[in-house]
Design an enzyme around this catalytic site. Structure first.
Site, PDB file in Angstrom:
ATOM      1  N   CYS A 378      42.756  48.472  39.310  1.00 52.14           N
ATOM      2  CA  CYS A 378      43.421  48.177  40.581  1.00 52.14           C
ATOM      3  C   CYS A 378      44.074  49.440  41.137  1.00 52.14           C
ATOM      4  O   CYS A 378      43.385  50.356  41.567  1.00 52.14           O
ATOM      5  CB  CYS A 378      44.415  47.035  40.383  1.00 52.14           C
ATOM      6  SG  CYS A 378      44.949  46.279  41.945  1.00 52.14           S
ATOM      7  N   HIS A 504      40.908  43.031  38.217  1.00 56.25           N
ATOM      8  CA  HIS A 504      41.652  42.976  36.947  1.00 56.25           C
ATOM      9  C   HIS A 504      40.774  42.339  35.864  1.00 56.25           C
ATOM     10  O   HIS A 504      40.850  41.133  35.617  1.00 56.25           O
ATOM     11  CB  HIS A 504      42.939  42.162  37.115  1.00 56.25           C
ATOM     12  CG  HIS A 504      43.994  42.867  37.892  1.00 56.25           C
ATOM     13  ND1 HIS A 504      44.952  43.655  37.300  1.00 56.25           N
ATOM     14  CD2 HIS A 504      44.218  42.926  39.232  1.00 56.25           C
ATOM     15  CE1 HIS A 504      45.740  44.160  38.233  1.00 56.25           C
ATOM     16  NE2 HIS A 504      45.314  43.741  39.415  1.00 56.25           N
ATOM     17  N   GLU A 506      41.006  42.414  32.708  1.00 56.83           N
ATOM     18  CA  GLU A 506      41.755  41.904  31.560  1.00 56.83           C
ATOM     19  C   GLU A 506      42.013  40.406  31.652  1.00 56.83           C
ATOM     20  O   GLU A 506      42.199  39.732  30.635  1.00 56.83           O
ATOM     21  CB  GLU A 506      43.078  42.655  31.400  1.00 56.83           C
ATOM     22  CG  GLU A 506      44.129  42.401  32.460  1.00 56.83           C
ATOM     23  CD  GLU A 506      44.034  43.289  33.679  1.00 56.83           C
ATOM     24  OE1 GLU A 506      45.039  43.436  34.416  1.00 56.83           O
ATOM     25  OE2 GLU A 506      42.937  43.852  33.925  1.00 56.83           O
TER      26      GLU A 506
END
Length: 550
Positions: A378, A504, A506
């Protein structure tokens, strides 16, 4: 008909209610039951989007664009589900909805009150989330005794008389502290916590005791006596070597069988082999080669600010059979560069605001110039783009218009259509968006696909006006949101591993299915360790040879 399990907490916050709820869900799923899970947050914020990471940890974003509590990350990782807006409710949402109805005259002149109007709205959302599932687990945030939690606890209390005793049960997570001065465990906080819960009208069916020391038979009997639960319903929850071991800890004490007995449920199967195999890999990785990964961020004082990121890195490590040593480095720290020199891999995570931006840009530069595996997420990707513009393209004053609106080189900018929207929330790109990967690119090889979907939470974009200049110098866009021609992934040629992503990743990593980017990033960092070790050994052998030592 859906069964409900309410998870409450007492004594202190941060006891691990979310992990307990997720672990229970994992065990029930292993019995072949369909499980959904909901988090109730008592704060007045409508969602977690406006809250600083220092206040409440990371903001977890769902596919449908909800900005939620980090506990939803545990739910997804343990249960392997994709949560949605219905999996998180806040007091702010509830009051906003009820007041909106009142303003429209939908209560037909009634005096609008916490009971029944607020509690009815809460229960309505409980029922909505439960549709189509065998069991719905509902975690109520905060601790018993908090004023903010009372409407949610009252709604939970009402659920049992609204249905039947075998449709609803209550699990209370509490603390049994150890006093080193007297060398004993104290049960009084648990007794008071349960008494407070009873004042509200809830009698817990199971007590989960967080403890640093084994409870022992005598302590269990005492807790059972004073809380009016069977001794076998007093569950010990000690600190474990990993949060992923908690389901096993609870299973050994029979919590799943007790729940199924109380809810009159039958096991459809027992399938826990994948989770057990994962735990074996996890244990094996603890003694394997150590790979040092630096997270160069600005919210490092609270580890929960990067909770999903840390978990995703560990998932990648386990998949590679290595042990990761995480170093959370504050980019404003004077020792930042020194700690970067010890990294086998560098991650620059997301964030908001201009504080620490130059430090993040510096971390990206160090990784690029020194061949260290790099993952920019990001804002981390945007910092890599700015750094490349300044030091490779020669645009010395290049910047993002978020931080320097008058920059002559706005390599990161907000889209023209977004500038017309006055409310900041309306300019955010939230939730899942498709991304087309460039055939033959490193990104396409990592994913093993050319069409992916990832979750976003950002406002500014890589300015495609400068795209040709970047690609000419070796930074290519390998992932694109085609509908609006927005760059999603950049990567460097002639670098061991350098990737920046606007999304993102994750948020979609799971223990049993590590995210491809983290799996490959850790593999690259592991190779870096191996190469460094080989260079050190080679240099030592050369020096020995020159000295004439046999």
């Amino acid at each position: 008909m859906t069964k409900y399990i309410f998870v409450t907490g007492g004594v202190v916050s941060s006891l691990g209610k979310g992990i307990t709820a997720a672990s229970v869900g994992r065990l029930l799923k292993a019995h072949g039951l369909s499980v959904n899970i909901v988090k109730c947050d008592p704060y007045i914020n409508v969602d977690a989007g406006t809250m600083a990471p220092f206040q409440h940890g990371e903001v977890f974003v769902t596919d449908d664009g909800a900005e939620t509590d980090l506990d939803l990350g545990y739910y997804e990782r343990f249960l392997e589900i994709d949560t949605r807006k219905t999996n998180n409710m806040t007091a702010g949402q509830i009051y906003q909805t009820v007041i909106g109805k009142e303003r429209k005259g939908l209560y037909l002149g009634q005096t609008v009150q916490v009971i029944p109007h607020i509690t009815d709205e809460i229960k309505k959302r409980f029922y909505k989330a439960a549709e189509g599932f065998d069991i719905t687990i509902i975690e109520i945030g905060g601790t018993v005794g908090d004023i903010e939690s009372l409407p949610f606890l009252e709604a939970a209390r009402q659920m049992r008389p609204d249905r039947t005793r075998t449709d609803v049960i209550y699990i209370h997570v509490t603390l049994v502290p150890y006093l080193s001065a007297s060398d004993e465990l104290k049960t009084k906080p648990t007794q008071h916590s349960v008494n407070k819960l009873r004042e509200i009208g809830i009698d817990p069916d199971i007590i989960v005791c967080r403890t640093e020391k084994p409870l022992g038979r005598e302590i269990r009997n005492k807790i059972a006596l004073f809380t009016s639960v069977p001794e076998e319903a007093v569950i010990e929850a000690p600190n474990s070597f990993s949060i992923y071991a908690v389901p096993n800890v609870l299973k050994k004490q029979g919590i799943d069988e007790q729940i199924m007995m109380l809810l009159r449920l039958r096991s459809k199967k027992w399938d826990f082999e994948e989770w057990t195999a994962f735990l074996e890999k996890l244990k094996a990785a603890e003694t394997a080669r150590t790979v040092r990964i630096v997270i160069a961020g600005k919210y490092t004082k609270l580890k929960d600010s990067y909770k999903s990121l840390a978990e995703a890195i560990h998932h990648g490590a386990i998949a590679n059979g290595v042990r990761v040593e995480l170093d959370l480095v504050d980019v404003e720290d004077k020792n930042c560069r020194e700690r970067l020199t010890k990294a086998a891999g560098i991650i620059v995570p997301g964030g908001f605001g201009d504080r620490g931006i130059e430090g993040k840009i510096g971390a990206a530069r160090y990784a690029r110039e020194n061949g260290v595996p790099f993952l920019g997420i990001c804002l981390g990707m945007q910092c890599a783009v700015i750094e490349f513009a300044r030091n490779v393209l020669g645009y010395k004053k290049a910047h993002s218009t978020e931080f320097f609106p008058k920059t002559p080189y706005p390599v990161v900018d907000i889209m023209a259509e977004q500038k017309k929207i006055r409310e900041k929330g309306g300019t955010m790109r939230l939730g899942a968006y498709p991304c087309r990967l460039k055939a033959g690119s490193m990104a396409a090889k990592i994913y093993g696909n050319t069409l992916i979907s990832e979750r976003h939470r950002h406002r500014y974009e890589f300015n495609t006006r400068y795209l040709k200049a970047y690609e000419k110098k070796g930074m290519i866009v390998s992932g694109l949101y085609k509908e609006k021609r927005l760059p999603e992934i950049v990567e460097l040629k002639n670098h061991p591993w350098f990737v920046g992503v606007q999304f993102h990743p994750e948020l979609k990593s799971r223990p049993l299915t590590p995210h491809p980017l983290f799996r490959d990033f850790v593999a690259a960092a592991s190779r870096q360790v191996a190469n460094n070790t080989a260079r050190i050994i080679g240099a030592a052998q050369t020096n020995t040879s020159k000295a004439g030592i046999v």
